[in-house]
Design an enzyme around this catalytic site. Sequence first.
Site, PDB file in Angstrom:
ATOM      1  N   GLU A  17     -12.120   0.981 -10.335  1.00 62.65           N
ATOM      2  CA  GLU A  17     -11.792   0.016 -11.393  1.00 62.65           C
ATOM      3  C   GLU A  17     -12.748   0.039 -12.576  1.00 62.65           C
ATOM      4  OE1 GLU A  17      -9.364  -0.955  -8.012  1.00 62.65           O
ATOM      5  OE2 GLU A  17     -11.538  -0.639  -8.158  1.00 62.65           O
ATOM      6  N   THR A  26      -1.098   0.886 -10.680  1.00 69.50           N
ATOM      7  CA  THR A  26      -2.357   0.354 -10.151  1.00 69.50           C
ATOM      8  C   THR A  26      -3.060   1.362  -9.246  1.00 69.50           C
ATOM      9  OG1 THR A  26      -3.347  -1.651  -9.215  1.00 69.50           O
ATOM     10  CG2 THR A  26      -1.439  -0.719  -8.049  1.00 69.50           C
ATOM     11  N   ASP A  77      -4.709  -9.337  -8.213  1.00 65.07           N
ATOM     12  CA  ASP A  77      -5.046  -8.523  -9.383  1.00 65.07           C
ATOM     13  C   ASP A  77      -3.869  -7.769  -9.991  1.00 65.07           C
ATOM     14  OD1 ASP A  77      -4.979  -7.070  -7.034  1.00 65.07           O
ATOM     15  OD2 ASP A  77      -6.714  -5.832  -7.488  1.00 65.07           O
ATOM     16  N   GLU A 108       0.828  -1.209   0.000  1.00 61.05           N
ATOM     17  CA  GLU A 108       0.000   0.000   0.000  1.00 61.05           C
ATOM     18  C   GLU A 108       0.861   1.258   0.000  1.00 61.05           C
ATOM     19  OE1 GLU A 108      -3.081   0.216  -0.474  1.00 61.05           O
ATOM     20  OE2 GLU A 108      -3.980  -1.716   0.049  1.00 61.05           O
ATOM     21  N   GLU A 143     -18.742  -4.871  -3.225  1.00 55.26           N
ATOM     22  CA  GLU A 143     -17.399  -5.448  -3.075  1.00 55.26           C
ATOM     23  C   GLU A 143     -17.350  -6.908  -3.490  1.00 55.26           C
ATOM     24  OE1 GLU A 143     -13.287  -4.931  -1.760  1.00 55.26           O
ATOM     25  OE2 GLU A 143     -14.915  -3.710  -2.572  1.00 55.26           O
TER      26      GLU A 143
END
Length: 584
Positions: free
Chosen positions: A395, A478, A281, A141, A374
């Site tokens: 996304e 990302t 992902d 993160e 989610e």
Amino acid sequence: MLPNESRIGLRTWVVLFLVIFPTFFFSSAISGAEPRVAAKKIFMREKVRKMFYHAYNNYMTYAFPHDELKPLTKTFTDSLSELGNLNLEHLPQNYNGSALTLIESLSSLVILGNYSEFERAVIWLSENLTFDVDARIHLFECNIRVLGGLVSAHILATDPTNGLDQGIYKNQLLNLAEDLGRRFLCAFDTPTGLPYAWINLKHGLMENETTETSTSGCGSLILEMGSLSRLTGDPRYEAAALRALRKLWSMRSPLNLLGTTLDVVTGEWLEYSSGIGAGVDSFYEYLIKAHILFGKDEFWDMFKSAYLAVQKYFRHGPWYHEADMRTGKATYWQLTSLQAFWPGLQVLVGDLAAANSSHREFFHVWERFGVLPERYLLDREMLHPTEKYYPLRPELAESTLYLYRATKDPWYIEVGESIVNSLNIYTKVEGGFASIKDVTTMQLEDHQHSFFLAETCKYLYLLFDDSFLVNKNFIFTTEGHPLPVRSDWHEKLPEIYTPTNWTCIKNEKQGKRASAMSLQICPADILSPRRGNYVHGVESICHVPDSRADHRCMSDVECGVESISCRQRSCSIAGYCGLWLYVI
């Protein structure tokens, strides 16, 4: 199944539809609609601009210099140490934030053309930000949000076209990024080279730290750390990320599948079920983007094998379920909101038919609930009982942007308009934009995530105004931070991969080369990155050639996978492979 007389012509019709029809349609019928679409884009651009500043100004008023805004109570949270920390363990006592949302907003300010605010933010961070703080942070993160934000902003700050006074900028953001990168290196000191998920920014690796991490946590560091090495000349950052990525790839199953969680000390898998959603992902995303950014054939080879495996074992029509990495058998039939990035990735490799199919399904779910929940259980056709929330994720907007740029289909503008309207109806409050705790009731949660400004608003703005991308050559991390594709960063890159702009067709004076996004084809099918020679006859990267040239067979396995739909071909009673048995 198609009637026999239709099978032979399906390939021809698919090619005509994908190549000729868009050209004909948009050169004639849509010409009358262009002014209306253009007007809508201007209107929606301004609507997104207001969204961004509503979120940004409330953060600066009520939360800065803390990490994130709590819009319902107009307060703040110092959340850098909470990201990825589901149980909120080992939280620091004297940590007062690192201006996380401001860092995440830097590139968005440039894209919106607010150079004066960008300059003020750069000056403040240069004078006040420090990473010498006693805070335990999640490596992944912190890498994608903070390191990526600083590296990208440094590149934008050194671009004289972005309005920053070059006399006041002396690489301060790069110095901060390098300081943070050095603090990351201790995480990689393991027998496997796989990094710990958690480190303390001040004290390094803590005693008795957990050895569990995710595939994304190990395999999604190469863009930011590789860029840091290219900018500083210090190879340690890229070397550490690359070693971890190579080790992770070596742990794949014979099916070229990877699990979700693993142990960084033993190198053993802890969770064998995997998919394209949470925990995995960005691993796939960073393989193809690392190839674009750095030009290594190694990244392409990994990606192609991994992508083929995903198409073979995870895909079921437009959906992607999860499967056991050892056997390929389905484990969980569920949609997760993070999967919505996948159509955007598929645009980069030219699989537009598959990208469009999945994107439409995600949008149908969005329309059903008003936002994207989610987790949705596909086999039960119901929401997951404990994961009904929507934390302002980007996304779906991201994939909508990619598909619009690839096709110029105005339907994607309508999708973007729907997303913007939903965000304003359901999540906008006086103090900013709030996450949704339960999509069935639209109950709000007191949290405005930094990625709302870094990604959600950014992708929506670019959907309606892509002037930032014209004649520029970026990939997005990302976390939505733009990194330029530069020839001097490439180890080796075939000419087909170095157009003037990966996202815009060159004008007539510049020539005809363009990107996979605009050509609507898979670059792998035009040029073999390893051999540099031209190849023909493959529609998409997911194609698996027939094992027998005459298409005679004993079983379905011998027939390979159909190249457009990526579905297993059938062996007929007469012993021949059926070539066109599926309709997209």
